[in-house]
Design a protein around this motif. Structure first.
Motif, PDB file in Angstrom:
ATOM      1  N   LYS A 390      45.986  24.401  42.032  1.00 20.52           N
ATOM      2  CA  LYS A 390      45.588  24.385  43.441  1.00 20.52           C
ATOM      3  C   LYS A 390      45.924  25.700  44.133  1.00 20.52           C
ATOM      4  O   LYS A 390      45.161  26.177  44.992  1.00 20.52           O
ATOM      5  CB  LYS A 390      46.271  23.202  44.132  1.00 20.52           C
ATOM      6  CG  LYS A 390      45.823  22.986  45.556  1.00 20.52           C
ATOM      7  CD  LYS A 390      46.142  21.567  46.058  1.00 20.52           C
ATOM      8  CE  LYS A 390      47.575  21.192  45.778  1.00 20.52           C
ATOM      9  NZ  LYS A 390      47.883  19.855  46.377  1.00 20.52           N
ATOM     10  N   SER A 391      47.052  26.310  43.774  1.00 23.87           N
ATOM     11  CA  SER A 391      47.494  27.536  44.459  1.00 23.87           C
ATOM     12  C   SER A 391      47.046  28.816  43.763  1.00 23.87           C
ATOM     13  O   SER A 391      47.363  29.914  44.228  1.00 23.87           O
ATOM     14  CB  SER A 391      49.021  27.533  44.582  1.00 23.87           C
ATOM     15  OG  SER A 391      49.616  27.483  43.296  1.00 23.87           O
ATOM     16  N   LEU A 392      46.319  28.698  42.647  1.00 23.75           N
ATOM     17  CA  LEU A 392      45.890  29.906  41.910  1.00 23.75           C
ATOM     18  C   LEU A 392      44.825  30.658  42.714  1.00 23.75           C
ATOM     19  O   LEU A 392      43.895  30.055  43.271  1.00 23.75           O
ATOM     20  CB  LEU A 392      45.330  29.523  40.551  1.00 23.75           C
ATOM     21  CG  LEU A 392      46.300  28.906  39.535  1.00 23.75           C
ATOM     22  CD1 LEU A 392      45.568  28.601  38.231  1.00 23.75           C
ATOM     23  CD2 LEU A 392      47.477  29.844  39.270  1.00 23.75           C
ATOM     24  N   ASN A 393      44.956  31.994  42.742  1.00 23.02           N
ATOM     25  CA  ASN A 393      43.955  32.843  43.389  1.00 23.02           C
ATOM     26  C   ASN A 393      42.941  33.279  42.348  1.00 23.02           C
ATOM     27  O   ASN A 393      43.170  34.221  41.587  1.00 23.02           O
ATOM     28  CB  ASN A 393      44.614  34.060  44.039  1.00 23.02           C
ATOM     29  CG  ASN A 393      45.495  33.668  45.211  1.00 23.02           C
ATOM     30  OD1 ASN A 393      45.100  32.851  46.030  1.00 23.02           O
ATOM     31  ND2 ASN A 393      46.694  34.251  45.282  1.00 23.02           N
ATOM     32  N   ILE A 394      41.835  32.574  42.315  1.00 22.69           N
ATOM     33  CA  ILE A 394      40.790  32.868  41.318  1.00 22.69           C
ATOM     34  C   ILE A 394      39.667  33.590  42.034  1.00 22.69           C
ATOM     35  O   ILE A 394      38.881  32.998  42.787  1.00 22.69           O
ATOM     36  CB  ILE A 394      40.290  31.570  40.656  1.00 22.69           C
ATOM     37  CG1 ILE A 394      41.447  30.830  39.983  1.00 22.69           C
ATOM     38  CG2 ILE A 394      39.183  31.863  39.650  1.00 22.69           C
ATOM     39  CD1 ILE A 394      41.078  29.487  39.401  1.00 22.69           C
ATOM     40  N   ASN A 395      39.612  34.895  41.804  1.00 20.38           N
ATOM     41  CA  ASN A 395      38.597  35.730  42.433  1.00 20.38           C
ATOM     42  C   ASN A 395      37.885  36.549  41.359  1.00 20.38           C
ATOM     43  O   ASN A 395      38.422  36.804  40.273  1.00 20.38           O
ATOM     44  CB  ASN A 395      39.219  36.673  43.467  1.00 20.38           C
ATOM     45  CG  ASN A 395      39.895  35.898  44.599  1.00 20.38           C
ATOM     46  OD1 ASN A 395      39.261  35.113  45.279  1.00 20.38           O
ATOM     47  ND2 ASN A 395      41.199  36.128  44.768  1.00 20.38           N
ATOM     48  N   TYR A 396      36.703  37.004  41.697  1.00 24.27           N
ATOM     49  CA  TYR A 396      35.945  37.778  40.718  1.00 24.27           C
ATOM     50  C   TYR A 396      36.517  39.183  40.575  1.00 24.27           C
ATOM     51  O   TYR A 396      36.881  39.822  41.557  1.00 24.27           O
ATOM     52  CB  TYR A 396      34.476  37.885  41.118  1.00 24.27           C
ATOM     53  CG  TYR A 396      33.704  38.793  40.179  1.00 24.27           C
ATOM     54  CD1 TYR A 396      33.287  38.319  38.932  1.00 24.27           C
ATOM     55  CD2 TYR A 396      33.435  40.115  40.528  1.00 24.27           C
ATOM     56  CE1 TYR A 396      32.615  39.152  38.059  1.00 24.27           C
ATOM     57  CE2 TYR A 396      32.747  40.946  39.659  1.00 24.27           C
ATOM     58  CZ  TYR A 396      32.348  40.460  38.414  1.00 24.27           C
ATOM     59  OH  TYR A 396      31.694  41.297  37.539  1.00 24.27           O
ATOM     60  N   SER A 397      36.582  39.606  39.316  1.00 25.16           N
ATOM     61  CA  SER A 397      36.865  41.016  39.013  1.00 25.16           C
ATOM     62  C   SER A 397      36.158  41.344  37.716  1.00 25.16           C
ATOM     63  O   SER A 397      36.031  40.497  36.824  1.00 25.16           O
ATOM     64  CB  SER A 397      38.378  41.257  38.867  1.00 25.16           C
ATOM     65  OG  SER A 397      38.886  40.643  37.704  1.00 25.16           O
ATOM     66  N   ALA A 398      35.680  42.576  37.642  1.00 18.42           N
ATOM     67  CA  ALA A 398      34.972  42.985  36.425  1.00 18.42           C
ATOM     68  C   ALA A 398      35.885  42.910  35.218  1.00 18.42           C
ATOM     69  O   ALA A 398      35.452  42.534  34.113  1.00 18.42           O
ATOM     70  CB  ALA A 398      34.426  44.408  36.605  1.00 18.42           C
ATOM     71  N   ALA A 399      37.153  43.259  35.404  1.00 14.39           N
ATOM     72  CA  ALA A 399      38.100  43.220  34.286  1.00 14.39           C
ATOM     73  C   ALA A 399      38.326  41.785  33.828  1.00 14.39           C
ATOM     74  O   ALA A 399      38.376  41.489  32.627  1.00 14.39           O
ATOM     75  CB  ALA A 399      39.411  43.860  34.699  1.00 14.39           C
ATOM     76  N   GLY A 400      38.425  40.876  34.802  1.00 13.93           N
ATOM     77  CA  GLY A 400      38.661  39.475  34.444  1.00 13.93           C
ATOM     78  C   GLY A 400      37.460  38.824  33.813  1.00 13.93           C
ATOM     79  O   GLY A 400      37.592  37.836  33.071  1.00 13.93           O
ATOM     80  N   ALA A 401      36.253  39.363  34.079  1.00 10.55           N
ATOM     81  CA  ALA A 401      35.032  38.785  33.525  1.00 10.55           C
ATOM     82  C   ALA A 401      34.722  39.297  32.133  1.00 10.55           C
ATOM     83  O   ALA A 401      33.722  38.893  31.533  1.00 10.55           O
ATOM     84  CB  ALA A 401      33.863  39.076  34.464  1.00 10.55           C
ATOM     85  N   GLN A 402      35.550  40.180  31.591  1.00 11.41           N
ATOM     86  CA  GLN A 402      35.262  40.791  30.286  1.00 11.41           C
ATOM     87  C   GLN A 402      35.193  39.742  29.181  1.00 11.41           C
ATOM     88  O   GLN A 402      35.826  38.693  29.241  1.00 11.41           O
ATOM     89  CB  GLN A 402      36.333  41.825  29.940  1.00 11.41           C
ATOM     90  CG  GLN A 402      36.302  43.065  30.828  1.00 11.41           C
ATOM     91  CD  GLN A 402      37.327  44.078  30.391  1.00 11.41           C
ATOM     92  OE1 GLN A 402      37.202  44.659  29.307  1.00 11.41           O
ATOM     93  NE2 GLN A 402      38.330  44.290  31.225  1.00 11.41           N
ATOM     94  N   GLU A 403      34.426  40.131  28.159  1.00 11.44           N
ATOM     95  CA  GLU A 403      34.241  39.249  27.006  1.00 11.44           C
ATOM     96  C   GLU A 403      35.510  39.153  26.188  1.00 11.44           C
ATOM     97  O   GLU A 403      36.444  39.947  26.351  1.00 11.44           O
ATOM     98  CB  GLU A 403      33.074  39.756  26.159  1.00 11.44           C
ATOM     99  CG  GLU A 403      33.366  41.017  25.378  1.00 11.44           C
ATOM    100  CD  GLU A 403      33.254  42.282  26.214  1.00 11.44           C
ATOM    101  OE1 GLU A 403      33.510  43.359  25.668  1.00 11.44           O
ATOM    102  OE2 GLU A 403      32.908  42.195  27.422  1.00 11.44           O
ATOM    103  N   PHE A 404      35.515  38.196  25.259  1.00 10.72           N
ATOM    104  CA  PHE A 404      36.641  38.039  24.340  1.00 10.72           C
ATOM    105  C   PHE A 404      36.085  37.756  22.951  1.00 10.72           C
ATOM    106  O   PHE A 404      34.917  37.376  22.780  1.00 10.72           O
ATOM    107  CB  PHE A 404      37.566  36.905  24.792  1.00 10.72           C
ATOM    108  CG  PHE A 404      36.869  35.580  25.021  1.00 10.72           C
ATOM    109  CD1 PHE A 404      36.760  34.640  23.999  1.00 10.72           C
ATOM    110  CD2 PHE A 404      36.324  35.278  26.271  1.00 10.72           C
ATOM    111  CE1 PHE A 404      36.120  33.437  24.215  1.00 10.72           C
ATOM    112  CE2 PHE A 404      35.681  34.074  26.476  1.00 10.72           C
ATOM    113  CZ  PHE A 404      35.568  33.137  25.453  1.00 10.72           C
TER     114      PHE A 404
END
Length: 447
Positions: A390-404
Motif C-alpha cells: 500500500k505504501s510503495l511508490n510505484i512510478n514509471y522510470s525507463a530504468a525500472g522498465a528495463q528487460e530481464f
C-alpha cells in the motif's frame, strides 16, 4: 216328407262346416339383436303362429308402435323400461286369439362424472366428485388409487383425499345388470413441500471477504411464497424468490428460508461465513506465454486482474481489450529478453494494438530503477493483505522498465490505471519452443 229331407241335408252341411274350421295356434318369440339389452335395443320377433289370416301387433314403447304384418321384423326401443308386445290374430273362419310377451329394456351406459380439487394440488389433496351419469337401475363402483377411502359403492361418493405425490386414477365402473363400462380420470398430487436454497457470491466477492454480495437461488419445491431472514444482512428480510443480500461485517451469518403453500410450511437454514477484508486478490499459477505462443494462439501473454483470465490473440475483442492490465513480452523461447509492458504500448512490442487499452506501470528491475524499491520474494510470500504494498511508490522510470533475462524467482511490481498496486512473482520459466511460458503468482489490491 220333402221338408224332412231338406232339414236333414242342412244339418249334415252345418256339421261338415264346423268340422273344417281352422284353429289359431302356436306363439311368437322375441330376442335381443346382438344380445344387446341396453338402449338402443332392437327386438327381433319370430312368429310361429298358425291358422291366422290377419295380425294386429301393438308394440308398447317401440318403433314402430304397431304392425299388421305377419312378421313385423325388428322393433327399436330407445328408452329404458318394461314393455308389452301384444298380438291379436284372426282368420276368415272368425277365429281369434291373443298373445303377449314382455320385454325388458335396460338403461344404456353413458358414464359422466367430474372431479374438483379443493384449494390446490399440494398434498394432501381433497377431491369432490360429481356423478352426472343418467339412468335408472344402474350400479356404481368407485376405485381411488392410493386414496382415502380406497373404494366406494354408490352413485355419489364422499370426498376423497390423496396424500402421496404423483398421478392417481379415479375409476368409475357402471353396470346395468347386463353389461358394464368404466371411465377413468387422473389426479396429480404435487411433490411434498421442500424448503431449500443455494447461494453464490458476486464474481468479485468470491473470496467471501467483507463486504460480500450474495445471490440466493431458491430451490424450494411446491412452494408459493417465501419468507427470508438474513442475520447481519442488508436487507434483513425478504419475500422475493431469489433475493440479493449484502453482508458488510465479518463473521457467521445465519440465513433462514421459510417456504409456504396453502397446506403447510417448511424451514431451511444455512450459515454463511464472511471473512475480514484483506483488500488483496491472490491469483496463483498464472501461465503467460512468449510472443510466439500468444500470436499462435497457444498460450496467451495478456491478463486481466479484473476478469482473472489469460487471453490469447484470437480471444481478444472490443469488449475485453479494455480490461487487460498485464502484458508479458517474451522475445524468444530462451527467455533472453523479457519484460512486462503497459497494454497501451503492446503494439510496440510485437502485439496487435488493443482498443481502449489501459496504462499500467511496471517495475521489471527494482535494482536498476533507483526508486528505493526492494520488495523481496519473502515479502511477497508472506503478504496476506495489502499493507506491504500500500505504501510503495510505484512510478514509471525507463530504468525500472528495463528487460530481464532467464532469472527466477523474480518479483515485478506494478500499478494499474485505476491506482491498484500489485506484485508478480515469476516462479518458473518453461522452455517449450513456440509454446514457452512463464508461471506466475499475482497479488493485487482489489478494486
Amino acid at each position: 216328407m220333402k221338408k224332412t229331407l231338406l232339414l236333414l241335408l242342412f244339418i249334415v252341411i252345418t256339421s261338415c262346416y264346423q268340422e273344417t274350421s281352422i284353429a289359431i295356434e302356436g306363439d311368437f318369440t322375441t330376442s335381443y339383436a346382438n344380445d344387446d339389452e341396453s338402449i338402443p335395443v332392437i327386438i327381433k320377433i319370430d312368429n310361429k303362429i298358425t291358422g291366422a289370416d290377419q295380425y294386429e301387433w301393438t308394440f308398447e314403447g317401440g318403433n314402430p308402435s304397431s304392425s299388421s304384418q305377419k312378421n313385423p321384423g325388428e322393433i327399436l326401443y330407445n328408452k329404458q323400461g318394461t314393455y308389452t308386445i301384444k298380438l291379436i290374430a284372426t282368420n276368415v273362419d272368425g277365429e281369434s286369439n291373443e298373445f303377449s310377451k314382455t320385454v325388458v329394456i335396460k338403461e344404456g351406459l353413458n358414464i359422466e362424472f367430474s372431479h374438483e380439487i379443493i384449494k390446490s394440488n399440494y398434498s394432501p389433496v381433497e377431491v369432490v366428485l360429481k356423478n352426472t351419469t343418467v339412468g335408472e337401475g344402474l350400479t356404481f363402483k368407485w376405485d381411488f388409487q392410493d386414496g382415502m377411502p380406497a373404494a366406494f359403492t354408490g352413485k355419489t361418493p364422499p370426498n376423497v383425499v390423496f396424500t402421496t405425490p404423483g398421478e392417481h386414477t379415479i375409476t368409475l365402473t357402471v353396470s346395468n345388470g347386463f353389461e358394464s363400462d368404466k371411465q377413468t380420470q387422473t389426479i396429480t398430487v404435487a411433490p411434498y413441500l421442500v424448503s431449500l436454497f443455494s447461494y453464490e457470491p458476486k464474481f468479485e466477492d468470491d473470496d467471501y471477504e467483507a463486504p460480500v454480495t450474495i445471490n440466493f437461488t431458491n430451490k424450494s419445491i411446491s412452494a408459493t411464497s417465501y419468507k427470508w431472514t438474513f442475520e447481519g444482512g442488508t436487507p434483513a428480510s425478504s419475500t422475493e424468490q431469489n433475493p440479493i443480500v449484502v453482508f458488510t461485517n465479518a463473521g457467521n451469518h445465519e440465513v433462514t428460508l421459510e417456504a409456504l403453500n396453502d397446506k403447510t410450511n417448511q424451514i431451511y437454514k444455512s450459515t454463511i461465513t464472511v471473512l475480514p477484508d484483506t483488500n488483496l486478490r491472490i491469483l496463483t499459477n498464472v501461465k503467460l506465454g512468449i510472443n510466439a505462443a500468444h500470436n499462435n494462439n497457444n498460450i496467451g501473454a495478456m491478463f486481466s486482474t479484473v476478469t482473472r483470465q489469460v487471453y490469447k490473440a484470437n480471444e481478444i475483442n472490443d469488449q475485453n481489450s479494455s480490461l487487460i492490465d498485464i502484458v508479458f513480452q517474451g522475445l524468444n523461447n530462451n527467455f533472453t529478453y523479457n519484460r512486462f509492458v503497459s497494454p497501451d504500448q503492446a503494439n510496440n512490442y510485437g502485439f496487435l494494438e488493443l482498443k481502449n487499452a489501459q496504462s499500467t506501470i511496471f517495475v521489471n528491475s527494482q535494482n536498476l530503477c533507483s526508486c528505493g524499491l526492494n520488495f523481496t520474494e519473502a515479502q511477497f510470500d508472506a503478504m496476506v493483505n495489502d499493507s506491504p504494498i500500500k505504501s510503495l511508490n510505484i512510478n514509471y522510470s525507463a530504468a525500472g522498465a528495463q528487460e530481464f533475462g532467464f532469472t527466477y524467482p523474480r518479483i515485478i511490481l506494478f500499478k494499474t490505471q485505476d491506482g491498484r498496486k500489485g506484485a508478480i512473482k515469476i516462479k518458473d520459466m518453461v522452455k517449450n519452443g513456440t509454446s514457452s511460458y512463464i508461471l506466475c503468482d499475482i497479488k493485487v489490491q482489489k478494486q
